[in-house]
Design a protein around this motif. Structure first.
Motif, PDB file in Angstrom:
ATOM      1  N   GLY A  12       0.862  -0.834  -0.260  1.00 36.32           N
ATOM      2  CA  GLY A  12       0.245   0.217  -0.173  1.00 36.32           C
ATOM      3  C   GLY A  12       0.764   1.408   0.433  1.00 36.32           C
ATOM      4  N   GLY A  14       2.745   2.361  -2.687  1.00 34.80           N
ATOM      5  CA  GLY A  14       2.349   2.849  -4.191  1.00 34.80           C
ATOM      6  C   GLY A  14       3.392   2.637  -4.687  1.00 34.80           C
ATOM      7  N   LYS A  15       4.085   1.814  -4.155  1.00 35.84           N
ATOM      8  CA  LYS A  15       5.061   1.010  -5.025  1.00 35.84           C
ATOM      9  C   LYS A  15       4.619   0.715  -6.413  1.00 35.84           C
ATOM     10  N   SER A  16       3.701  -0.320  -6.745  1.00 33.22           N
ATOM     11  CA  SER A  16       3.072  -0.280  -8.442  1.00 33.22           C
ATOM     12  C   SER A  16       2.817   0.510  -8.901  1.00 33.22           C
ATOM     13  N   THR A  17       1.952   2.374  -8.082  1.00 35.09           N
ATOM     14  CA  THR A  17       1.878   3.073  -8.408  1.00 35.09           C
ATOM     15  C   THR A  17       2.936   3.659  -9.599  1.00 35.09           C
ATOM     16  N   ARG A 148      -8.865  -0.745  -1.377  1.00 32.52           N
ATOM     17  CA  ARG A 148      -8.482  -2.011  -2.793  1.00 32.52           C
ATOM     18  C   ARG A 148      -9.378  -2.781  -2.820  1.00 32.52           C
ATOM     19  N   ASN A 179       5.043   8.785   0.067  1.00 34.45           N
ATOM     20  CA  ASN A 179       3.662   9.310  -0.846  1.00 34.45           C
ATOM     21  C   ASN A 179       2.658   9.386   0.553  1.00 34.45           C
ATOM     22  N   ILE A 182      -0.097  13.573  -0.304  1.00 36.06           N
ATOM     23  CA  ILE A 182       0.234  14.549  -1.863  1.00 36.06           C
ATOM     24  C   ILE A 182      -0.741  13.314  -2.538  1.00 36.06           C
TER      25      ILE A 182
HETATM   26  P1  ADP Z   1       1.926  -0.860  -4.032  1.00 33.51           P
HETATM   27  O1  ADP Z   1       2.412  -1.517  -4.769  1.00 33.51           O
HETATM   28  O2  ADP Z   1       2.428  -0.400  -2.608  1.00 33.51           O
HETATM   29  O3  ADP Z   1       0.856  -2.158  -2.839  1.00 33.51           O
HETATM   30  P2  ADP Z   1      -0.592   0.497  -4.933  1.00 33.51           P
HETATM   31  O4  ADP Z   1       0.706   1.179  -5.406  1.00 33.51           O
HETATM   32  O5  ADP Z   1      -1.123  -0.208  -5.206  1.00 33.51           O
HETATM   33  O6  ADP Z   1       0.715   0.227  -4.075  1.00 33.51           O
HETATM   34  O7  ADP Z   1      -1.051   2.287  -4.177  1.00 33.51           O
HETATM   35  C1  ADP Z   1      -1.867   1.410  -3.503  1.00 33.51           C
HETATM   36  C2  ADP Z   1      -3.445   1.823  -3.576  1.00 33.51           C
HETATM   37  O8  ADP Z   1      -3.361   3.976  -3.104  1.00 33.51           O
HETATM   38  C3  ADP Z   1      -4.194   2.311  -4.861  1.00 33.51           C
HETATM   39  O9  ADP Z   1      -5.148   1.934  -5.032  1.00 33.51           O
HETATM   40  C4  ADP Z   1      -3.622   3.555  -5.348  1.00 33.51           C
HETATM   41  O10 ADP Z   1      -4.446   4.106  -6.202  1.00 33.51           O
HETATM   42  C5  ADP Z   1      -3.651   4.514  -4.429  1.00 33.51           C
HETATM   43  N1  ADP Z   1      -2.224   5.919  -4.290  1.00 33.51           N
HETATM   44  C6  ADP Z   1      -0.575   5.491  -4.081  1.00 33.51           C
HETATM   45  N2  ADP Z   1      -0.887   6.875  -4.400  1.00 33.51           N
HETATM   46  C7  ADP Z   1      -1.429   7.145  -4.179  1.00 33.51           C
HETATM   47  C8  ADP Z   1      -1.370   8.959  -3.819  1.00 33.51           C
HETATM   48  N3  ADP Z   1      -0.375   9.488  -3.329  1.00 33.51           N
HETATM   49  N4  ADP Z   1      -3.174   9.058  -3.966  1.00 33.51           N
HETATM   50  C9  ADP Z   1      -3.609   9.295  -3.717  1.00 33.51           C
HETATM   51  N5  ADP Z   1      -3.983   7.467  -4.257  1.00 33.51           N
HETATM   52  C10 ADP Z   1      -2.808   6.800  -4.183  1.00 33.51           C
END
Ligand code: ADP
Length: 200
Positions: A12, A14-17, A148, A179, A182
């Motif tokens: 959670g 945001g690493k996938s993002t 999610r 992250n 923001i």
């Molecule tokens: P991870 O891969 O680290 O588990 P994700 O990249 O899947 O995390 O992010 C988890 C959720 O949070 C996703 O639905 C993503 O869109 C959301 N998210 C991540 N960063 C932000 C942000 N800065 N603002 C709003 N939503 C975010």
């Protein structure tokens, strides 16, 4: 030489993002978990060696490693885990190197290794130029993951507790993307800034 960047972060964070943003900027991505899973799936490179080392009963009717059986064995015989890793790790290393060469041949300037357990396993560091950690507060992790998925907050907290401690992850980082608090747009500009230092 293309920069080799290890990307990690807690669930959670945001690493996938961030990975998708880096890909959009032209990075080649290598998914270490998917490569590892593929070695023990049907037709995987580790299957013959696993059958030879542990016995054919460790291969399920679907032709993949019987994970439950192996878990039970590793519980009773802890050294089995090391034996299994000794089979899988070199195969994963070889496949990663193959993918790196393919990315370089395709002209990649930066290769991002998506390694959820980068800090936990410790064996990756030597192959990486830099470690990029995506970080946020634990309660933000909980909020994002519960939004999610069907997981309850306490289940997410348990997963977080089983992962590398935040301080250890930050200590392993060369670059931290914070992250927290923001927007996704602001995250994108953080990523762009980091990406420039990776040659993108
Ligand atoms: P991870 O891969 O680290 O588990 P994700 O990249 O899947 O995390 O992010 C988890 C959720 O949070 C996703 O639905 C993503 O869109 C959301 N998210 C991540 N960063 C932000 C942000 N800065 N603002 C709003 N939503 C975010």
């Amino acid at each position: 030489m293309a920069a080799r960047i290890g990307l990690t972060g807690g669930i959670g964070s945001g690493k996938s993002t961030v990975l998708e943003m880096l890909r959009a900027l032209g990075a080649a991505a290598i998914d270490a978990d998917a490569i590892s899973r593929a070695t023990t799936a049907f037709g995987g490179a580790a299957i013959p060696a696993i059958a030879a080392k542990f016995g054919p009963e460790y291969i399920g009717p679907d032709g993949a490693l019987d994970r439950n059986r192996m878990r039970e064995r590793a519980y009773a015989h802890p050294e089995s885990r090391k034996d299994l890793e000794a089979i899988i790790h070199p195969l994963v290393g070889r496949e990663i190197e193959r993918q790196v060469q393919a990315a370089l041949a395709a002209g990649a300037r930066c290769i991002v290794f998506d390694i959820p357990l980068l800090v936990e396993s410790g064996r990756w560091r030597a192959q990486l130029d830099r470690v990029l950690v995506v970080d946020c507060e634990p309660e933000t992790q909980v909020a994002r993951v519960t939004a999610r998925s069907a997981l309850a907050p306490d289940q997410v907290r348990a997963i977080i507790a089983a992962q590398a401690p935040r301080a250890l992850r930050l200590a392993a980082a060369d670059v931290v993307i914070c992250n927290e608090g923001i927007t996704l747009e602001a995250l994108r500009s953080e990523v762009e800034q980091a990406a420039r230092t990776f040659g993108l």
